[in-house]
Design a protein around this motif. Structure first.
Motif, mmCIF file in Angstrom:
data_model
loop_
_atom_site.group_PDB
_atom_site.id
_atom_site.type_symbol
_atom_site.label_atom_id
_atom_site.label_comp_id
_atom_site.label_asym_id
_atom_site.label_seq_id
_atom_site.Cartn_x
_atom_site.Cartn_y
_atom_site.Cartn_z
ATOM 1 N N SER A 92 0.802 -1.222 0.000
ATOM 2 C CA SER A 92 0.000 0.000 0.000
ATOM 3 C C SER A 92 0.839 1.278 0.000
ATOM 4 O O SER A 92 0.316 2.366 -0.222
ATOM 5 C CB SER A 92 -0.935 0.011 1.210
ATOM 6 O OG SER A 92 -0.192 -0.058 2.404
ATOM 7 N N LEU A 93 2.145 1.164 0.221
ATOM 8 C CA LEU A 93 3.013 2.346 0.247
ATOM 9 C C LEU A 93 3.642 2.629 -1.124
ATOM 10 O O LEU A 93 4.462 3.537 -1.253
ATOM 11 C CB LEU A 93 4.111 2.155 1.302
ATOM 12 C CG LEU A 93 3.603 1.945 2.729
ATOM 13 C CD1 LEU A 93 4.758 1.662 3.678
ATOM 14 C CD2 LEU A 93 2.791 3.143 3.210
ATOM 15 N N GLU A 94 3.245 1.874 -2.131
ATOM 16 C CA GLU A 94 3.777 1.982 -3.487
ATOM 17 C C GLU A 94 3.830 3.428 -3.978
ATOM 18 O O GLU A 94 2.830 4.148 -3.935
ATOM 19 C CB GLU A 94 2.923 1.155 -4.456
ATOM 20 C CG GLU A 94 3.318 1.268 -5.909
ATOM 21 C CD GLU A 94 4.628 0.562 -6.219
ATOM 22 O OE1 GLU A 94 5.415 1.127 -7.006
ATOM 23 O OE2 GLU A 94 4.859 -0.530 -5.694
ATOM 24 N N GLY A 95 5.015 3.842 -4.413
ATOM 25 C CA GLY A 95 5.195 5.118 -5.089
ATOM 26 C C GLY A 95 5.220 6.359 -4.218
ATOM 27 O O GLY A 95 5.340 7.465 -4.744
ATOM 28 N N MET A 96 5.117 6.225 -2.925
ATOM 29 C CA MET A 96 5.074 7.410 -2.055
ATOM 30 C C MET A 96 6.464 8.001 -1.876
ATOM 31 O O MET A 96 7.406 7.303 -1.485
ATOM 32 C CB MET A 96 4.457 7.046 -0.709
ATOM 33 C CG MET A 96 3.024 6.638 -0.832
ATOM 34 S SD MET A 96 2.290 6.428 0.779
ATOM 35 C CE MET A 96 0.608 6.053 0.304
ATOM 36 N N VAL A 106 6.952 -1.551 -1.204
ATOM 37 C CA VAL A 106 8.262 -1.269 -0.604
ATOM 38 C C VAL A 106 9.357 -2.143 -1.210
ATOM 39 O O VAL A 106 10.458 -1.655 -1.473
ATOM 40 C CB VAL A 106 8.197 -1.423 0.933
ATOM 41 C CG1 VAL A 106 9.586 -1.385 1.542
ATOM 42 C CG2 VAL A 106 7.325 -0.329 1.538
ATOM 43 N N ASP A 107 9.083 -3.422 -1.446
ATOM 44 C CA ASP A 107 10.121 -4.313 -1.990
ATOM 45 C C ASP A 107 10.651 -3.792 -3.327
ATOM 46 O O ASP A 107 11.863 -3.649 -3.507
ATOM 47 C CB ASP A 107 9.577 -5.728 -2.191
ATOM 48 C CG ASP A 107 9.320 -6.481 -0.905
ATOM 49 O OD1 ASP A 107 9.095 -5.845 0.140
ATOM 50 O OD2 ASP A 107 9.318 -7.721 -0.954
ATOM 51 N N THR A 108 9.753 -3.511 -4.267
ATOM 52 C CA THR A 108 10.217 -3.053 -5.579
ATOM 53 C C THR A 108 10.826 -1.655 -5.496
ATOM 54 O O THR A 108 11.788 -1.354 -6.200
ATOM 55 C CB THR A 108 9.090 -3.076 -6.629
ATOM 56 O OG1 THR A 108 7.974 -2.313 -6.164
ATOM 57 C CG2 THR A 108 8.646 -4.502 -6.924
ATOM 58 N N ASP A 130 2.651 -0.088 6.403
ATOM 59 C CA ASP A 130 1.437 0.661 6.651
ATOM 60 C C ASP A 130 0.860 0.130 7.965
ATOM 61 O O ASP A 130 0.624 -1.068 8.101
ATOM 62 C CB ASP A 130 0.497 0.409 5.468
ATOM 63 C CG ASP A 130 -0.915 0.890 5.650
ATOM 64 O OD1 ASP A 130 -1.248 1.447 6.717
ATOM 65 O OD2 ASP A 130 -1.709 0.700 4.709
ATOM 66 N N GLU A 131 0.666 1.018 8.923
ATOM 67 C CA GLU A 131 0.165 0.605 10.240
ATOM 68 C C GLU A 131 -1.161 -0.147 10.160
ATOM 69 O O GLU A 131 -1.479 -0.943 11.026
ATOM 70 C CB GLU A 131 0.005 1.818 11.156
ATOM 71 C CG GLU A 131 1.316 2.399 11.600
ATOM 72 C CD GLU A 131 1.130 3.574 12.545
ATOM 73 O OE1 GLU A 131 0.308 4.465 12.257
ATOM 74 O OE2 GLU A 131 1.816 3.592 13.572
ATOM 75 N N GLY A 132 -1.925 0.089 9.106
ATOM 76 C CA GLY A 132 -3.225 -0.566 8.968
ATOM 77 C C GLY A 132 -3.180 -1.919 8.288
ATOM 78 O O GLY A 132 -4.212 -2.544 8.099
ATOM 79 N N CYS A 133 -1.994 -2.407 7.944
ATOM 80 C CA CYS A 133 -1.933 -3.644 7.154
ATOM 81 C C CYS A 133 -2.079 -4.915 7.975
ATOM 82 O O CYS A 133 -2.309 -5.978 7.435
ATOM 83 C CB CYS A 133 -0.659 -3.699 6.306
ATOM 84 S SG CYS A 133 0.831 -4.116 7.214
ATOM 85 N N GLY A 134 -1.942 -4.832 9.289
ATOM 86 C CA GLY A 134 -2.065 -6.030 10.119
ATOM 87 C C GLY A 134 -0.934 -6.999 9.852
ATOM 88 O O GLY A 134 0.177 -6.603 9.531
#
Length: 139
Positions: free
Chosen positions: A12-16, A47-49, A105-109
Motif C-alpha cells: 500500500s506504500l507503493e510510489g510514495m 516497498v520491496d520493488t 502501513d500501520e493498517g496492514c495487520g
C-alpha cells in the motif's frame, strides 16, 4: 562474503515519495556502515520493488528471493500459498540478511513482511520496524 540487508514492506506504500526517502536513507546508512552490501527481498509490489529501484540507482547489488510455487494444491486455482510459498521465502530472507528493515502501513495487520521480521527476531537478527501512518505522510 558480502553482507546482505533486507528491506521489505507494505504494498500500500507503493510510489510514495516519503517512503522512497526513508528507503534511500536506509541504503545510504548501510552503505556508509558496510561499504559494499547486497539488498535482498521478495520483489513484491510496494516497498520491496521501491527498495530494489533505489538500490540499483545507488549502485548496490540487488537480489530477489522469489516464492516457490505451491505443488500441494493448497489454494485451488492459485500458484502460491502461504505455507509452501510465502513463509519459506520469508524464512530464507531473514536467514540470509544481517539486518531486516520492515517499512509498513500501520493498517496492514499481519503480512508477509511481518513474517520476515518475526523470523529475523527468532534468528537473533537486527530487525527495525518502521510504521507509516498513511494519513500523515506526504504522497
Amino acid at each position: 562474503m558480502t553482507p546482505k540487508v533486507a528491506i521489505v514492506g507494505s504494498k500500500s506504500l507503493e510510489g510514495m515519495d516519503s517512503v522512497y526517502e526513508i528507503i534511500d536513507g536506509i541504503i545510504l546508512q548501510e552503505k556508509k556502515k558496510l561499504g559494499c552490501f547486497t539488498l535482498i527481498n521478495g520483489g513484491e509490489e510496494g516497498v520491496d520493488t521501491m527498495a530494489g529501484e533505489v538500490a540499483l540507482e545507488r549502485d548496490i547489488d540487488y537480489e530477489l528471493i522469489p516464492s516457490a510455487k505451491c505443488n500441494e494444491g493448497c489454494n485451488p486455482g492459485k500458484e502460491y500459498c502461504f505455507t509452501h510459498s510465502y513463509e519459506p521465502r520469508s524464512k530464507k530472507i531473514a536467514n540470509e540478511a544481517e539486518v531486516i528493515y520492515r517499512i509498513y502501513d500501520e493498517g496492514c495487520g499481519n503480512s508477509t513482511c511481518e513474517v520476515t521480521a518475526r523470523f529475523g527476531d527468532e534468528f537473533g537478527k537486527k530487525v527495525v520496524r518502521i510504521p507509516i501512518d498513511l494519513l500523515s505522510i506526504a504522497r
